[in-house]
Design a protein around this motif. Structure first.
Motif, PDB file in Angstrom:
ATOM      1  N   ILE A 110       0.842  -1.202   0.000  1.00  0.00           N
ATOM      2  CA  ILE A 110       0.000   0.000   0.000  1.00  0.00           C
ATOM      3  C   ILE A 110       0.876   1.251   0.000  1.00  0.00           C
ATOM      4  O   ILE A 110       0.639   2.200  -0.759  1.00  0.00           O
ATOM      5  CB  ILE A 110      -0.965  -0.013   1.196  1.00  0.00           C
ATOM      6  CG1 ILE A 110      -2.004  -1.116   1.013  1.00  0.00           C
ATOM      7  CG2 ILE A 110      -1.629   1.354   1.377  1.00  0.00           C
ATOM      8  CD1 ILE A 110      -2.841  -1.394   2.242  1.00  0.00           C
ATOM      9  N   PHE A 111       1.903   1.271   0.855  1.00  0.00           N
ATOM     10  CA  PHE A 111       2.833   2.396   0.899  1.00  0.00           C
ATOM     11  C   PHE A 111       3.477   2.610  -0.461  1.00  0.00           C
ATOM     12  O   PHE A 111       3.520   3.731  -0.981  1.00  0.00           O
ATOM     13  CB  PHE A 111       3.917   2.161   1.961  1.00  0.00           C
ATOM     14  CG  PHE A 111       5.215   2.835   1.648  1.00  0.00           C
ATOM     15  CD1 PHE A 111       5.343   4.208   1.794  1.00  0.00           C
ATOM     16  CD2 PHE A 111       6.302   2.109   1.183  1.00  0.00           C
ATOM     17  CE1 PHE A 111       6.541   4.846   1.483  1.00  0.00           C
ATOM     18  CE2 PHE A 111       7.493   2.727   0.873  1.00  0.00           C
ATOM     19  CZ  PHE A 111       7.616   4.102   1.018  1.00  0.00           C
ATOM     20  N   TRP A 112       3.993   1.540  -1.057  1.00  0.00           N
ATOM     21  CA  TRP A 112       4.740   1.673  -2.306  1.00  0.00           C
ATOM     22  C   TRP A 112       3.842   2.172  -3.442  1.00  0.00           C
ATOM     23  O   TRP A 112       4.267   2.998  -4.248  1.00  0.00           O
ATOM     24  CB  TRP A 112       5.398   0.347  -2.668  1.00  0.00           C
ATOM     25  CG  TRP A 112       6.356   0.514  -3.803  1.00  0.00           C
ATOM     26  CD1 TRP A 112       6.233   0.049  -5.077  1.00  0.00           C
ATOM     27  CD2 TRP A 112       7.588   1.254  -3.787  1.00  0.00           C
ATOM     28  NE1 TRP A 112       7.299   0.431  -5.839  1.00  0.00           N
ATOM     29  CE2 TRP A 112       8.152   1.178  -5.064  1.00  0.00           C
ATOM     30  CE3 TRP A 112       8.251   1.973  -2.799  1.00  0.00           C
ATOM     31  CZ2 TRP A 112       9.364   1.793  -5.398  1.00  0.00           C
ATOM     32  CZ3 TRP A 112       9.454   2.586  -3.133  1.00  0.00           C
ATOM     33  CH2 TRP A 112       9.991   2.495  -4.412  1.00  0.00           C
ATOM     34  N   ARG A 119       0.144   9.695  -4.574  1.00  0.00           N
ATOM     35  CA  ARG A 119      -1.148   9.919  -3.928  1.00  0.00           C
ATOM     36  C   ARG A 119      -0.992  10.865  -2.737  1.00  0.00           C
ATOM     37  O   ARG A 119      -0.007  10.811  -2.025  1.00  0.00           O
ATOM     38  CB  ARG A 119      -1.714   8.581  -3.466  1.00  0.00           C
ATOM     39  CG  ARG A 119      -3.204   8.571  -3.267  1.00  0.00           C
ATOM     40  CD  ARG A 119      -3.729   7.193  -2.927  1.00  0.00           C
ATOM     41  NE  ARG A 119      -3.358   6.216  -3.934  1.00  0.00           N
ATOM     42  CZ  ARG A 119      -3.202   4.926  -3.692  1.00  0.00           C
ATOM     43  NH1 ARG A 119      -3.392   4.451  -2.484  1.00  0.00           N
ATOM     44  NH2 ARG A 119      -2.870   4.096  -4.644  1.00  0.00           N
ATOM     45  N   THR A 120      -1.979  11.741  -2.561  1.00  0.00           N
ATOM     46  CA  THR A 120      -1.946  12.676  -1.434  1.00  0.00           C
ATOM     47  C   THR A 120      -3.180  12.480  -0.562  1.00  0.00           C
ATOM     48  O   THR A 120      -4.104  11.757  -0.929  1.00  0.00           O
ATOM     49  CB  THR A 120      -1.888  14.134  -1.920  1.00  0.00           C
ATOM     50  OG1 THR A 120      -3.058  14.418  -2.676  1.00  0.00           O
ATOM     51  CG2 THR A 120      -0.657  14.390  -2.766  1.00  0.00           C
ATOM     52  N   THR A 121      -3.182  13.174   0.571  1.00  0.00           N
ATOM     53  CA  THR A 121      -4.269  13.010   1.527  1.00  0.00           C
ATOM     54  C   THR A 121      -5.557  13.694   1.088  1.00  0.00           C
ATOM     55  O   THR A 121      -6.624  13.357   1.582  1.00  0.00           O
ATOM     56  CB  THR A 121      -3.865  13.563   2.905  1.00  0.00           C
ATOM     57  OG1 THR A 121      -3.509  14.935   2.759  1.00  0.00           O
ATOM     58  CG2 THR A 121      -2.713  12.775   3.491  1.00  0.00           C
ATOM     59  N   PRO A 128       1.693  13.911   1.231  1.00  0.00           N
ATOM     60  CA  PRO A 128       1.737  12.605   0.558  1.00  0.00           C
ATOM     61  C   PRO A 128       1.084  11.534   1.445  1.00  0.00           C
ATOM     62  O   PRO A 128       1.340  11.488   2.648  1.00  0.00           O
ATOM     63  CB  PRO A 128       3.233  12.331   0.396  1.00  0.00           C
ATOM     64  CG  PRO A 128       3.901  13.656   0.558  1.00  0.00           C
ATOM     65  CD  PRO A 128       3.016  14.479   1.437  1.00  0.00           C
ATOM     66  N   ALA A 129       0.258  10.697   0.856  1.00  0.00           N
ATOM     67  CA  ALA A 129      -0.464   9.675   1.626  1.00  0.00           C
ATOM     68  C   ALA A 129       0.486   8.666   2.256  1.00  0.00           C
ATOM     69  O   ALA A 129       0.211   8.126   3.325  1.00  0.00           O
ATOM     70  CB  ALA A 129      -1.477   8.963   0.738  1.00  0.00           C
ATOM     71  N   TRP A 130       1.630   8.436   1.629  1.00  0.00           N
ATOM     72  CA  TRP A 130       2.555   7.428   2.147  1.00  0.00           C
ATOM     73  C   TRP A 130       3.116   7.793   3.520  1.00  0.00           C
ATOM     74  O   TRP A 130       3.564   6.910   4.252  1.00  0.00           O
ATOM     75  CB  TRP A 130       3.681   7.147   1.157  1.00  0.00           C
ATOM     76  CG  TRP A 130       4.604   8.288   0.871  1.00  0.00           C
ATOM     77  CD1 TRP A 130       4.538   9.151  -0.181  1.00  0.00           C
ATOM     78  CD2 TRP A 130       5.736   8.684   1.647  1.00  0.00           C
ATOM     79  NE1 TRP A 130       5.549  10.065  -0.107  1.00  0.00           N
ATOM     80  CE2 TRP A 130       6.311   9.798   1.008  1.00  0.00           C
ATOM     81  CE3 TRP A 130       6.323   8.215   2.815  1.00  0.00           C
ATOM     82  CZ2 TRP A 130       7.432  10.445   1.494  1.00  0.00           C
ATOM     83  CZ3 TRP A 130       7.447   8.854   3.315  1.00  0.00           C
ATOM     84  CH2 TRP A 130       7.994   9.955   2.653  1.00  0.00           C
ATOM     85  N   VAL A 131       3.071   9.052   3.896  1.00  0.00           N
ATOM     86  CA  VAL A 131       3.586   9.459   5.202  1.00  0.00           C
ATOM     87  C   VAL A 131       2.789   8.790   6.327  1.00  0.00           C
ATOM     88  O   VAL A 131       3.344   8.453   7.371  1.00  0.00           O
ATOM     89  CB  VAL A 131       3.565  10.996   5.343  1.00  0.00           C
ATOM     90  CG1 VAL A 131       3.944  11.430   6.744  1.00  0.00           C
ATOM     91  CG2 VAL A 131       4.478  11.637   4.311  1.00  0.00           C
ATOM     92  N   ALA A 132       1.504   8.578   6.105  1.00  0.00           N
ATOM     93  CA  ALA A 132       0.666   7.906   7.102  1.00  0.00           C
ATOM     94  C   ALA A 132       0.619   6.396   6.876  1.00  0.00           C
ATOM     95  O   ALA A 132       0.175   5.664   7.758  1.00  0.00           O
ATOM     96  CB  ALA A 132      -0.747   8.472   7.065  1.00  0.00           C
TER      97      ALA A 132
END
Length: 166
Positions: A110-112, A119-121, A128-132
């Motif tokens: 999911i992160f990758w 993708r963003t929040t 960036p969505a990956w931060v969460a």
């Protein structure tokens, strides 16, 4: 990485988690004061405090397992002999390890995907969505290692930790 170094890392991450929880509390307190007393809400406090809570909770999991600070229902197992209790504990730690590995793999996917797609929040900060999403993979990977450490310790005769909620 030696076992002692991993123990130190686990303790360090527990302290980082504690600081993140305090930071989240401070941000939310500031938001409440800014919103209700000065009618000037922030665009950052809610989202950044959520990130602090996510990272804090997931980075603190290995320490919680080591210290047995998680929820544990042991009303039945306490009635068993020490050998049977040890067997239950080994099974429980093995299940935690296997589950954690599965969550790590899926969390990494999911992160990758979010990282690659950018993708963003979708919030006002548009982080960036990956931060969460990254702390899921990291936290559960560390939890899997800690569960494995617990299994090895139990098989070598280490006493079953009782936790601090006695």
């Amino acid at each position: 990485m030696s076992l002692m170094m991993f123990d130190r890392l686990t303790l360090l991450l527990a302290w980082v988690a504690a600081v993140l929880f305090v930071a989240a509390g401070c941000m939310l307190t500031y938001e409440v004061i800014a919103r209700y007393f000065f009618v000037r809400p922030t665009i950052w406090a809610a989202e950044l405090s959520q990130l602090c809570l996510i990272w804090g909770a997931l980075m603190g999991m290995p320490w919680a397992l080591t210290a047995r600070r998680h929820i544990s229902v042991d009303a039945v197992t306490r009635l068993c002999s020490p050998l049977v209790q040890r067997g239950f504990e080994v099974v429980a730690m093995t299940v935690i390890c296997v589950f954690s590995v599965m969550v790590t793999i899926k969390g990494w996917e999911i992160f990758w995907e979010s990282f690659e797609r950018g993708r963003t929040t979708g919030t006002m900060l548009d982080l960036p969505a990956w931060v969460a999403e990254l702390p899921v993979a990291i936290g559960f990977a560390l939890l899997a290692v800690q569960a494995l450490v617990e299994v090895v310790g139990l098989l070598r005769g280490k006493e079953i930790p009782k936790g601090a909620h006695e």
